[in-house]
Design a protein around this motif. Structure first.
Motif, PDB file in Angstrom:
ATOM      1  N   ALA A 148       0.816  -1.216   0.000  1.00 42.90           N
ATOM      2  CA  ALA A 148       0.000   0.000   0.000  1.00 42.90           C
ATOM      3  C   ALA A 148       0.845   1.260   0.000  1.00 42.90           C
ATOM      4  O   ALA A 148       0.530   2.259   0.640  1.00 42.90           O
ATOM      5  CB  ALA A 148      -0.991   0.011   1.180  1.00 42.90           C
ATOM      6  N   LEU A 149       1.963   1.217  -0.742  1.00 45.37           N
ATOM      7  CA  LEU A 149       2.803   2.403  -0.929  1.00 45.37           C
ATOM      8  C   LEU A 149       2.557   3.041  -2.288  1.00 45.37           C
ATOM      9  O   LEU A 149       3.042   4.136  -2.556  1.00 45.37           O
ATOM     10  CB  LEU A 149       4.290   2.020  -0.823  1.00 45.37           C
ATOM     11  CG  LEU A 149       4.724   1.289   0.440  1.00 45.37           C
ATOM     12  CD1 LEU A 149       6.167   0.822   0.317  1.00 45.37           C
ATOM     13  CD2 LEU A 149       4.580   2.191   1.666  1.00 45.37           C
ATOM     14  N   ASN A 150       1.829   2.327  -3.142  1.00 44.84           N
ATOM     15  CA  ASN A 150       1.523   2.802  -4.499  1.00 44.84           C
ATOM     16  C   ASN A 150       0.046   2.590  -4.789  1.00 44.84           C
ATOM     17  O   ASN A 150      -0.598   1.707  -4.209  1.00 44.84           O
ATOM     18  CB  ASN A 150       2.349   2.028  -5.537  1.00 44.84           C
ATOM     19  CG  ASN A 150       3.670   2.692  -5.917  1.00 44.84           C
ATOM     20  OD1 ASN A 150       4.353   2.246  -6.834  1.00 44.84           O
ATOM     21  ND2 ASN A 150       4.026   3.762  -5.222  1.00 44.84           N
ATOM     22  N   SER A 151      -0.437   3.384  -5.723  1.00 42.65           N
ATOM     23  CA  SER A 151      -1.838   3.283  -6.119  1.00 42.65           C
ATOM     24  C   SER A 151      -2.066   2.103  -7.062  1.00 42.65           C
ATOM     25  O   SER A 151      -1.128   1.617  -7.714  1.00 42.65           O
ATOM     26  CB  SER A 151      -2.254   4.567  -6.825  1.00 42.65           C
ATOM     27  OG  SER A 151      -1.564   4.697  -8.052  1.00 42.65           O
ATOM     28  N   ARG A 182       7.521   8.491  -6.686  1.00 43.79           N
ATOM     29  CA  ARG A 182       6.993   9.723  -6.110  1.00 43.79           C
ATOM     30  C   ARG A 182       5.840   9.413  -5.135  1.00 43.79           C
ATOM     31  O   ARG A 182       5.690  10.063  -4.117  1.00 43.79           O
ATOM     32  CB  ARG A 182       6.521  10.658  -7.231  1.00 43.79           C
ATOM     33  CG  ARG A 182       6.379  12.100  -6.802  1.00 43.79           C
ATOM     34  CD  ARG A 182       5.819  12.973  -7.934  1.00 43.79           C
ATOM     35  NE  ARG A 182       6.582  12.879  -9.163  1.00 43.79           N
ATOM     36  CZ  ARG A 182       6.075  12.479 -10.346  1.00 43.79           C
ATOM     37  NH1 ARG A 182       4.786  12.181 -10.445  1.00 43.79           N
ATOM     38  NH2 ARG A 182       6.844  12.405 -11.406  1.00 43.79           N
ATOM     39  N   GLU A 183       5.065   8.409  -5.465  1.00 45.82           N
ATOM     40  CA  GLU A 183       3.854   8.138  -4.670  1.00 45.82           C
ATOM     41  C   GLU A 183       4.130   7.702  -3.237  1.00 45.82           C
ATOM     42  O   GLU A 183       3.273   7.862  -2.377  1.00 45.82           O
ATOM     43  CB  GLU A 183       3.007   7.052  -5.367  1.00 45.82           C
ATOM     44  CG  GLU A 183       2.104   7.596  -6.457  1.00 45.82           C
ATOM     45  CD  GLU A 183       1.183   6.531  -7.028  1.00 45.82           C
ATOM     46  OE1 GLU A 183       0.234   6.901  -7.724  1.00 45.82           O
ATOM     47  OE2 GLU A 183       1.420   5.332  -6.795  1.00 45.82           O
ATOM     48  N   TYR A 184       5.283   7.084  -2.980  1.00 44.54           N
ATOM     49  CA  TYR A 184       5.471   6.604  -1.598  1.00 44.54           C
ATOM     50  C   TYR A 184       5.965   7.690  -0.652  1.00 44.54           C
ATOM     51  O   TYR A 184       5.927   7.511   0.569  1.00 44.54           O
ATOM     52  CB  TYR A 184       6.324   5.324  -1.533  1.00 44.54           C
ATOM     53  CG  TYR A 184       7.777   5.424  -1.966  1.00 44.54           C
ATOM     54  CD1 TYR A 184       8.712   6.140  -1.223  1.00 44.54           C
ATOM     55  CD2 TYR A 184       8.226   4.752  -3.094  1.00 44.54           C
ATOM     56  CE1 TYR A 184      10.036   6.210  -1.593  1.00 44.54           C
ATOM     57  CE2 TYR A 184       9.564   4.816  -3.489  1.00 44.54           C
ATOM     58  CZ  TYR A 184      10.450   5.548  -2.736  1.00 44.54           C
ATOM     59  OH  TYR A 184      11.759   5.617  -3.109  1.00 44.54           O
ATOM     60  N   GLY A 185       6.418   8.830  -1.199  1.00 44.61           N
ATOM     61  CA  GLY A 185       6.737   9.972  -0.346  1.00 44.61           C
ATOM     62  C   GLY A 185       7.992   9.800   0.492  1.00 44.61           C
ATOM     63  O   GLY A 185       8.843   8.949   0.202  1.00 44.61           O
ATOM     64  N   GLN A 186       8.104  10.644   1.522  1.00 41.88           N
ATOM     65  CA  GLN A 186       9.315  10.683   2.345  1.00 41.88           C
ATOM     66  C   GLN A 186       9.293   9.584   3.384  1.00 41.88           C
ATOM     67  O   GLN A 186       8.939   9.809   4.548  1.00 41.88           O
ATOM     68  CB  GLN A 186       9.441  12.043   3.019  1.00 41.88           C
ATOM     69  CG  GLN A 186       9.623  13.209   2.047  1.00 41.88           C
ATOM     70  CD  GLN A 186      10.916  13.110   1.257  1.00 41.88           C
ATOM     71  OE1 GLN A 186      11.968  12.833   1.828  1.00 41.88           O
ATOM     72  NE2 GLN A 186      10.841  13.314  -0.051  1.00 41.88           N
ATOM     73  N   ILE A 187       9.654   8.375   2.972  1.00 38.02           N
ATOM     74  CA  ILE A 187       9.827   7.297   3.951  1.00 38.02           C
ATOM     75  C   ILE A 187      11.242   6.760   3.815  1.00 38.02           C
ATOM     76  O   ILE A 187      11.944   7.052   2.852  1.00 38.02           O
ATOM     77  CB  ILE A 187       8.814   6.148   3.742  1.00 38.02           C
ATOM     78  CG1 ILE A 187       8.976   5.502   2.356  1.00 38.02           C
ATOM     79  CG2 ILE A 187       7.392   6.643   3.929  1.00 38.02           C
ATOM     80  CD1 ILE A 187       8.137   4.248   2.161  1.00 38.02           C
ATOM     81  N   VAL A 192      10.358   0.301   5.432  1.00 40.47           N
ATOM     82  CA  VAL A 192       9.240   1.192   5.112  1.00 40.47           C
ATOM     83  C   VAL A 192       8.424   1.606   6.344  1.00 40.47           C
ATOM     84  O   VAL A 192       7.623   2.532   6.247  1.00 40.47           O
ATOM     85  CB  VAL A 192       8.316   0.593   4.028  1.00 40.47           C
ATOM     86  CG1 VAL A 192       9.109   0.346   2.744  1.00 40.47           C
ATOM     87  CG2 VAL A 192       7.631  -0.691   4.492  1.00 40.47           C
ATOM     88  N   LEU A 196      12.120   8.353  10.499  1.00 36.79           N
ATOM     89  CA  LEU A 196      13.206   9.072   9.835  1.00 36.79           C
ATOM     90  C   LEU A 196      14.082   9.757  10.874  1.00 36.79           C
ATOM     91  O   LEU A 196      13.652  10.018  12.000  1.00 36.79           O
ATOM     92  CB  LEU A 196      12.615  10.143   8.897  1.00 36.79           C
ATOM     93  CG  LEU A 196      11.694   9.657   7.780  1.00 36.79           C
ATOM     94  CD1 LEU A 196      11.142  10.843   7.004  1.00 36.79           C
ATOM     95  CD2 LEU A 196      12.424   8.696   6.849  1.00 36.79           C
TER      96      LEU A 196
END
Lengths: 356, 356
Positions: A148-151, A182-187, A192, A196
């Protein structure tokens, strides 16, 4: 390629010490792998970490071939310098791009073992290993979607436009891969679920705890290994040490599966392990790579245990043992030191991880 | 069905207090949802937690229908008793089997809102929600495989023998589902990376920390809610309290998707959220259930942020907002209290979670 075994492997993963948050002092790792083996950490190739060469041409073509050759040369010289270790069982482990280094070095050793220095190579273990460009990339995007890190949209488009079977990756494939990243953002893609390292955070306590993951460990290690007295004590050349170096890699086969097949044929022990929360070289990538070997299953999938908990899962193939480490990211012993030690102890002893 | 909102929801998830490891004292939850709303916890149906009935027939047919009816009756009486709240915006949230309870209660409210007590229902939010038997079961086994909790063999057999599209599940399907459950071993299925509560473990410190998950919380809550003085202070009937009750459920539609469609049509806010490390009603189950609604996408997938970290992801459909909470199991606020509060605040305010 280009990162330091001393900085990561020794100081943040499986070595006897880790660095406290002051960047100056150490604490003990009770789950260090030298509890069960003598451990050498190799900074490779030249130019990585504290390693260097006085011959400038040694820096000109960094790649898989000269890394294997140079590492082999190092080992032979090391055994000649410390001949009391010559008859010991010898194992090679590594993670990430060491999915290339380790099988290639093992193959080089087996090929050259007719020389005067016989290296008693018994096995290799590679973790979250980059084995096959297409299968590992496919595994990465599958992991993004299934975690569930991407659409759904991105996943469908990648499956449509990226032909991982042939490696024919279209421009649309590239674009959707970029969208997926790009979709998973700042992780922290390397674990995962991990926090941070934030500059705004209050400084953590100086004394580290081996079971508690500190996302700022990179900073402490960087400070520590740049202390003049530490560099002197390590007999290292004084340098501005950094964890990873930029190298222009000149040779990298798209797959090391043939090399792994040769190692299997040679009869040495081959383990492929994977921390299951790594998004960079995920467990899906490991599974796809192993499946491509088409090996018969000898021991059915079962959960293995560490301290009364599921440490991970194991599946025994003819010639390869596949294990996962539950709740571990890319640097497996960083996140799960106890589980990692139990797994590697089983590997060294040549038995499967404990079923209870 | 059969578990306590007070025991789980209030005391382990989103209430103002949690129980220390002594089972007698409390500590504050700074991320309690009553920071942003007045919160009622409903023990439902009769026989769950502290709820009871003096009429034995009230216990005879526990199921979805009488749970919705009784909950509605409770709400009307509560609003008559506390009329100062009658004009407030009203929201219903719940998790797990409340994927049934919440939409059904919302639908009951909307159907009966012609009576003298108008409930100002504005929206529902359901988390890790059991929505559709087939899609949720399929999502569970897909999660097992994609999270490396099940073998390829089991996954292939489940896909071969279980027809989740029609719900025709063969005997072989049953057998492989059993194998799939056996294969993941002794883990907390409700958060597949969480530690277990072990009797051998040293007692943790008395004072809990809201950000640190304690797997033995169930025990502390059980002790606390069975203290005579606590039961008296709660104005509860003296009882041998337990977190979950065995109920013989008499009616449960195989899907509540039609009910959810009716709620969407009514124009109330509908959010479906999911902690992404839950293996029992996983994020895959939520996605499959939402996909079955065939709603157009209005806001593309993006990471939402909490305290400078990705709190999860959001995808806006026409009529439904889907959000995930990163690193949270089945009881979302238990594992990620800060992220859960930010998410539910966005829900209450009728805006999407923050994109930075």
């Amino acid at each position: 390629p280009g990162c330091s075994s001393l900085g990561y492997g020794a100081m943040e993963e499986l070595g006897p010490f880790r660095v406290n948050s002051d960047g100056k002092t150490l604490y003990r790792n009770e789950y260090a792998w030298n509890n069960v083996a003598n451990v050498l950490f190799l900074e490779t190739p030249a130019g990585v970490g504290f390693s260097y060469s006085n011959t400038s041409s040694d820096y000109s073509n960094p790649g898989d071939n000269n890394t294997a050759e140079d590492s082999y040369t190092f080992l032979v010289n090391w055994f000649e310098r410390f001949p009391q270790y010559k008859n010991r069982d010898f194992f090679i482990t590594g993670e990430s791009y060491a999915g290339h280094y380790v099988p290639q070095l093992a193959y080089t050793i087996l090929s050259k073992n007719t020389s005067k220095t016989i290296i008693n190579l018994k096995g290799i273990a590679i973790g979250n290993a980059w084995i096959d460009d297409n299968l590992c990339t496919k595994g990465m995007f599958d992991f993004f979607w299934t975690h569930a890190l991407n659409s759904d949209e991105t996943n469908a488009a990648i499956n449509k436009y990226c032909d991982f079977a042939t490696g024919q990756l279209s421009t649309s494939c590239d674009q959707y891969q970029t969208q997926g990243v790009r979709e998973y953002g700042q992780i922290d893609l390397y674990n995962v679920y991990a926090p941070l390292c934030k500059s705004s955070a209050p400084p953590p306590p100086t004394a580290g705890v081996i079971r508690e993951y500190d996302p700022c460990s990179d900073k402490y290690v960087n400070s520590y290994l740049n202390l003049a007295e530490v560099q002197a004590a390590l007999h290292a050349k004084h340098t501005n040490w950094s964890t990873c170096s930029d190298l222009t890699w000149t040779d990298s086969p798209s797959t090391v599966l043939p090399t792994i097949q040769q190692l299997i044929a040679s009869g040495i022990r081959v383990w492929i392990y994977s921390g299951d929360t790594d998004g960079r070289v995920p467990v899906t990538s490991s599974r796809y790579s192993i499946n491509a070997l088409n090996l018969p299953v000898e021991t059915a999938w079962y959960p293995w245990y560490a301290d009364g908990e599921v440490g991970g899962y194991v599946l025994g193939y003819k010639g390869v043992i596949f294990t996962t480490v539950r709740g571990a990211g890319h640097l497996v012993p960083t996140y799960q030191p106890q589980r990692a030690l139990i797994m590697i102890s089983s590997f060294l002893e040549g038995k499967l991880p404990p079923s209870s």
